[in-house]
Design a protein around this motif. Sequence first.
Motif, PDB file in Angstrom:
ATOM      1  N   ASP A  30       0.892  -1.165  -0.029  1.00 57.19           N
ATOM      2  CA  ASP A  30      -0.056  -0.160  -0.168  1.00 57.19           C
ATOM      3  C   ASP A  30       1.009   1.119   0.046  1.00 57.19           C
ATOM      4  O   ASP A  30       2.123   1.191   0.358  1.00 57.19           O
ATOM      5  CB  ASP A  30      -0.892  -0.030   1.402  1.00 57.19           C
ATOM      6  CG  ASP A  30      -1.894   1.088   1.162  1.00 57.19           C
ATOM      7  OD1 ASP A  30      -2.871   0.916   0.572  1.00 57.19           O
ATOM      8  OD2 ASP A  30      -1.782   1.952   2.293  1.00 57.19           O
ATOM      9  N   THR A  31       0.331   2.474  -0.383  1.00 54.84           N
ATOM     10  CA  THR A  31       1.086   3.458  -0.332  1.00 54.84           C
ATOM     11  C   THR A  31       1.884   4.056   0.941  1.00 54.84           C
ATOM     12  O   THR A  31       1.249   3.898   1.975  1.00 54.84           O
ATOM     13  CB  THR A  31       0.485   4.736  -1.125  1.00 54.84           C
ATOM     14  OG1 THR A  31      -0.301   4.397  -2.005  1.00 54.84           O
ATOM     15  CG2 THR A  31       1.047   5.971  -0.850  1.00 54.84           C
ATOM     16  N   HIS A  82      -6.997  10.774   1.377  1.00 48.45           N
ATOM     17  CA  HIS A  82      -7.528  10.005   0.273  1.00 48.45           C
ATOM     18  C   HIS A  82      -6.652   9.806  -0.636  1.00 48.45           C
ATOM     19  O   HIS A  82      -5.600  10.303  -0.826  1.00 48.45           O
ATOM     20  CB  HIS A  82      -8.921  11.093  -0.372  1.00 48.45           C
ATOM     21  CG  HIS A  82      -8.500  12.195  -0.815  1.00 48.45           C
ATOM     22  ND1 HIS A  82      -8.417  13.230   0.098  1.00 48.45           N
ATOM     23  CD2 HIS A  82      -8.489  12.607  -2.127  1.00 48.45           C
ATOM     24  CE1 HIS A  82      -7.924  14.340  -0.658  1.00 48.45           C
ATOM     25  NE2 HIS A  82      -7.935  14.120  -2.060  1.00 48.45           N
ATOM     26  N   TRP A  83      -7.006   8.931  -1.473  1.00 44.30           N
ATOM     27  CA  TRP A  83      -6.189   8.489  -2.831  1.00 44.30           C
ATOM     28  C   TRP A  83      -6.398   9.131  -3.761  1.00 44.30           C
ATOM     29  O   TRP A  83      -7.653   9.842  -3.991  1.00 44.30           O
ATOM     30  CB  TRP A  83      -6.303   7.116  -2.892  1.00 44.30           C
ATOM     31  CG  TRP A  83      -5.532   6.184  -2.106  1.00 44.30           C
ATOM     32  CD1 TRP A  83      -4.264   5.624  -2.064  1.00 44.30           C
ATOM     33  CD2 TRP A  83      -6.054   5.681  -0.711  1.00 44.30           C
ATOM     34  NE1 TRP A  83      -4.097   5.095  -0.862  1.00 44.30           N
ATOM     35  CE2 TRP A  83      -5.071   4.902  -0.182  1.00 44.30           C
ATOM     36  CE3 TRP A  83      -7.249   5.968  -0.062  1.00 44.30           C
ATOM     37  CZ2 TRP A  83      -5.317   4.189   1.133  1.00 44.30           C
ATOM     38  CZ3 TRP A  83      -7.476   5.225   1.263  1.00 44.30           C
ATOM     39  CH2 TRP A  83      -6.236   4.544   1.791  1.00 44.30           C
ATOM     40  N   ASP A  84      -5.562   9.298  -5.058  1.00 45.46           N
ATOM     41  CA  ASP A  84      -5.821  10.577  -5.832  1.00 45.46           C
ATOM     42  C   ASP A  84      -6.613   9.905  -7.056  1.00 45.46           C
ATOM     43  O   ASP A  84      -6.682  10.594  -8.110  1.00 45.46           O
ATOM     44  CB  ASP A  84      -4.402  10.992  -6.580  1.00 45.46           C
ATOM     45  CG  ASP A  84      -3.813   9.732  -7.312  1.00 45.46           C
ATOM     46  OD1 ASP A  84      -4.122   8.435  -7.349  1.00 45.46           O
ATOM     47  OD2 ASP A  84      -2.966  10.083  -8.176  1.00 45.46           O
ATOM     48  N   THR A 113       3.781   9.467  -2.781  1.00 40.66           N
ATOM     49  CA  THR A 113       3.864   8.366  -3.855  1.00 40.66           C
ATOM     50  C   THR A 113       4.825   7.535  -3.508  1.00 40.66           C
ATOM     51  O   THR A 113       6.128   7.743  -3.306  1.00 40.66           O
ATOM     52  CB  THR A 113       4.350   9.265  -5.413  1.00 40.66           C
ATOM     53  OG1 THR A 113       3.237  10.207  -5.569  1.00 40.66           O
ATOM     54  CG2 THR A 113       4.429   8.070  -6.396  1.00 40.66           C
ATOM     55  N   ASN A 140      -0.381   0.771  -5.235  1.00 42.24           N
ATOM     56  CA  ASN A 140       0.047   1.870  -4.292  1.00 42.24           C
ATOM     57  C   ASN A 140      -0.429   3.176  -5.183  1.00 42.24           C
ATOM     58  O   ASN A 140       0.586   4.165  -5.359  1.00 42.24           O
ATOM     59  CB  ASN A 140       1.639   1.963  -4.250  1.00 42.24           C
ATOM     60  CG  ASN A 140       2.120   0.732  -3.498  1.00 42.24           C
ATOM     61  OD1 ASN A 140       1.242   0.115  -2.877  1.00 42.24           O
ATOM     62  ND2 ASN A 140       3.530   0.386  -3.832  1.00 42.24           N
ATOM     63  N   LEU A 181      -1.205   9.018  -2.342  1.00 38.59           N
ATOM     64  CA  LEU A 181      -2.003   9.415  -1.077  1.00 38.59           C
ATOM     65  C   LEU A 181      -2.001  10.713  -0.823  1.00 38.59           C
ATOM     66  O   LEU A 181      -0.677  11.331  -0.969  1.00 38.59           O
ATOM     67  CB  LEU A 181      -1.415   8.542   0.029  1.00 38.59           C
ATOM     68  CG  LEU A 181      -2.181   8.473   1.323  1.00 38.59           C
ATOM     69  CD1 LEU A 181      -3.814   7.928   1.072  1.00 38.59           C
ATOM     70  CD2 LEU A 181      -1.417   7.932   2.551  1.00 38.59           C
TER      71      LEU A 181
END
Length: 255
Positions: A105-106, A150-152, A199, A217, A220
């Motif tokens: 995960d990131t 949040h994710w991008d 990143t 990934n 974030l």
Amino acid sequence: MKFKTTPYHLDLLKDEDRLSAFFEAISEYDGNTDLAYDLGCGSGVLSYFLKDKFDEIISIEINKKTYDCAKDNLAVFDNIEVVNSDVLEYEFTKKADLIVCEMLDTALIDEEEVPILNHVRKFLKKNGKIIPQGIINTAELVNLERHNIHWDEGVNYEVFSKPLVFCELDFLDEINPEVEVDMSLKATKEGLINGLKITSFTKLNDNLIVGPLPMLNPPLLIPLDEKEIKVNDLINVNLKYIMGNGIESIQTQYY
């Protein structure tokens, strides 16, 4: 080969770039081939990639529904044993030549890659290898529309600095899951910032580094207090988190 999967693992299988990268890394493995562990094996696709290289593969999956899929998918291969267990509770009895652990995960914040590898690394032979081999994390100053972590995916934001590498990890090393870094990020334009973009780049082996992918990934986005900046300003940010403890562990502040 057609794989039985859960809906989540179907999305993983649909990410062809992710699959191709892991297939390439496993294909390029050139170490001993007695035993491999596939930790958090999911649907079993990485064990499937390993099947022609290793005499024995032990594939461990904690989720019962996912385990059932992997068990069915890999049943025809006599050299693969699929186990329904928490890796942290499994009784390892043999040392492996290779550990595959794709609990990524990131920045490794929201998955258990680091706690798992810290536990299992002692069951890797002296010259053994791990896939992936490590991770590289970068940070950038951004202006966010949303004010929560949040994710991008599907969101708009503006970048105000070049990427700064703040963490590089080699999975063969013992890793402290508690991260605290002070970063000085140089502004590349004038405006309002209110966040960080994190990143992660996955180092699969010495020759293969993979950037963010839809199911590997995604960057974030982390809120910061609003700050007006000018070109060439140095913005000092302290970032804390615990790898494996989730995004709730993230803390940021200017200093």
